[in-house]
Design an enzyme around this catalytic site. Structure first.
Site, short mmCIF file in Angstrom:
data_model
loop_
_atom_site.label_atom_id
_atom_site.label_comp_id
_atom_site.label_asym_id
_atom_site.label_seq_id
_atom_site.Cartn_x
_atom_site.Cartn_y
_atom_site.Cartn_z
N GLU A 66 0.68 -1.28 0.04
CA GLU A 66 -0.06 -0.18 0.00
C GLU A 66 0.80 1.27 -0.01
O GLU A 66 0.63 1.92 0.93
CB GLU A 66 -1.14 -0.10 1.24
N VAL A 67 1.84 1.44 -0.95
CA VAL A 67 2.47 2.37 -0.96
C VAL A 67 1.61 3.54 -1.82
O VAL A 67 1.87 3.84 -2.86
CB VAL A 67 3.69 2.17 -2.04
#
Length: 578
Positions: free
Chosen positions: A246-247
């Site tokens: 989840e960048v």
């Protein structure tokens, strides 16, 4: 070989037929010895097809794992030598001491310490329970609970473990045959780092503390120092998990936009280049170390891009899905892509808690059980991907959705879910045997999945918290609502207006006051005992947060009501105050 003396025997004294029989026997023995490993391998393969986990809870041996491990370690050593020649690595890198898991697959439990980190005394009770349930590893997501020092000291919370605590945790794990796998975020979910003014300039998006800007020199230096401090403290750990899930907002910084303009908008390459830098650093500094990372950021990246990035040399993806009805065909498509990309090992991640709502209080066991039953179907199909070695399952237990969110279910509340899920994995389904074993471990008479309740007090560590949270969850809000908002006498004779201007008829107040005072007293006594139980296993900040979020919104109105009631009834029907 036959003894030399044999050839010195006078052949004339031997009968020709005896010599012939001896030669035939010798040939049979040699052929038998050569065939034995083949037969043994075929027998092992047959067993592996029949059952993934053995009847005693251990993982069935995989004949390919030792070969894969040796190959990866050999390649890591070659990489180190190449980097030495370039002058890019320490002359004497520190090898990681590893346990031999070549004959077993890993069943690891994720402890998310970004919220409600348990006291050491509670871990001393939980680790033996986990081992008895069939767990053989702990994925420790330290976040701000690790005792960072020197320039990184700002990262640790006021209630972080001490260096001595980390030593004790590792010794405790070793005593219970549990492998500690540190998890350190290195790209996304860096809120606990980037919230500080010292590191604000390293954000990918200035107003969001989620993701690291990979283009700034300080970013990689920061991550390397974090990893080094953690790994130097975990010299016996054979794995490390570098997060990288989840960048959010990747590609939105000015530096990223410029880079993407030059690279024709390839976000995948931007992501993989940073991961490759981290992987290269780790395997060079810590030869033999194995790397894990969440897979979600790679799901939309092509297999060609993944392959040419080089990350497959260092890292095993951890494929995570937490819903009970996730799409198996989609997962198999991902596995095929990862295999074709060049990954040689794969992990899966399920959830035993923290996946059903950001503020969930009570763990829905059936939801998580069905998630594990779904994963068992995937595990049974792993033979479709012959060059992809399945190494283990991580049962995640999220405590917060991110650093700034509220707490999910407390660990003691989720222990029954964890035990049910791990026994289901071991037995291949939630059989009668799995249910009986779960009830024995937990000390329950019965586990009712449909109603999500358990019969009996429970004997596991934290059972008191489990029971008390259930009582609070079931009764506090309904009772507070009933006593204050559904009482027509209160609405008619002790409204907000009456309380604001301090006037009411004592005769009418006595009709409803006794019940409110009784309920208030009962709950205060119950919650006082609950707080004492919580303080046995959690630090004061966790206790305070849980009470503020789950208790005070319902108790504070009752407390205010009782305070007003006592003050106004003492006025004995005085005029309204202006």
């Amino acid at each position: 070989m036959l003894p030399a003396e044999f050839f010195q025997i006078n052949m004339t004294r031997l009968n020709f037929m005896n010599v012939l029989r001896l030669l035939v026997l010798l040939i049979v023995v040699i052929v038998g010895l050569k065939m034995f490993p083949i037969l043994k391998t075929k027998q092992s393969d047959a067993l592996a097809k029949d059952s993934f986990w053995d009847e005693h809870g251990g993982a069935m041996p995989n004949s390919q794992e030792m070969e894969i491990n040796q190959k990866m370690e050999h390649e890591a050593i070659q990489n180190v030598q190449q980097e030495k020649d370039k002058g890019m690595v320490e002359v004497n890198p520190k090898p990681q001491q590893q346990r031999d898991h070549s004959a077993s697959l890993m069943r690891i439990v994720h402890l998310d310490l970004k919220g409600a980190a348990p006291k050491l005394s509670y871990l001393q009770q939980i680790f033996p329970l986990l081992a008895s349930a069939g767990v053989n590893g702990i994925l420790m997501e330290y976040e701000d609970a690790f005792p960072y020092y020197d320039g990184l000291e700002i990262l640790k919370s006021n209630y972080a473990y001490s260096s001595a605590d980390i030593d004790k945790i590792q010794q405790l794990a070793e005593n219970n045959n549990l492998e500690i796998i540190p998890l350190i975020q290195t790209f996304g979910h860096m809120e606990f780092v980037l919230k500080h003014g010292k590191y604000r300039n390293l954000r990918e998006v200035e107003r969001f503390p989620n993701s690291l800007n990979p283009h700034l020199p300080g970013s990689l230096n920061l991550v390397k120092e974090m990893l080094s401090q953690v790994l130097d403290k975990h010299s016996k750990s054979g794995w490390i998990h570098i997060g990288a899930d989840e960048v959010f907002s990747l590609g939105e910084s000015p530096e990223s936009k410029q880079w993407l303009s030059e690279q024709r908008g390839d976000i995948g390459k931007l992501f993989l280049d940073h991961v490759k830098e981290i992987g290269s650093f780790l395997v060079n500094k810590y030869p033999g170390l194995k790397l894990l990372m969440w897979d979600d950021m790679m799901r939309k990246i092509s297999k060609e891009r993944i392959s040419e990035s080089g990350v497959t040399e260092y890292i095993a993806p951890v494929v995570w899905f937490y819903q009970p009805d996730f799409n198996i065909e989609h997962v198999e498509t991902l596995l095929a892509k990862y295999m074709d990309s060049g990954f040689r090992s794969i992990w899966f991640a399920s959830a035993f808690k923290g996946a059903t709502g950001v503020s969930q209080v009570w763990t829905p066991i059936k939801f998580h059980l069905e998630n594990h039953l779904r994963w068992l179907q995937v595990i049974k199909s792993i033979s479709k991907f012959p060059s992809l070695h399945f190494q283990g399952l991580a049962l995640t237990g999220w405590q917060r959705y991110d650093h700034f969110s509220t707490l999910c279910e407390l660990l003691p509340v989720a222990i029954p879910s964890l035990v049910v899920c791990i026994q289901t994995v071991i037995h291949g389904s939630f059989t009668d045997e799995a249910k009986t074993k779960s009830q024995q471990i937990l000390g329950f008479k019965n586990i009712n999945l449909e109603n999500n309740v358990s019969e009996g007090d429970g004997t596991f560590a934290g059972a008191e918290i489990y029971q008390m949270v259930h009582w609070i969850y079931q009764n506090l809000k309904p009772e507070a609502t009933r006593v204050l908002e559904s009482n027509s006498e209160i609405q008619g004779w002790f409204s907000y207006y009456n309380r604001k201007y301090r006037f009411a008829n004592p005769r009418n107040m006595e009709h409803f006051g006794s019940e409110v005072l009784r309920i208030h007293k009962q709950w205060e006594e119950y919650l006082g005992n609950f707080r004492m139980q919580m303080e046995k296993m959690y630090f004061s900040d966790t206790v305070e947060e849980w009470m503020e979020v789950n208790v005070n919104p319902y108790m504070d109105p009752i407390r205010k009501f009782v305070k007003d009631y006592k003050e106004i009834i003492a006025l004995m029907g005085a005029p309204k105050q202006n």
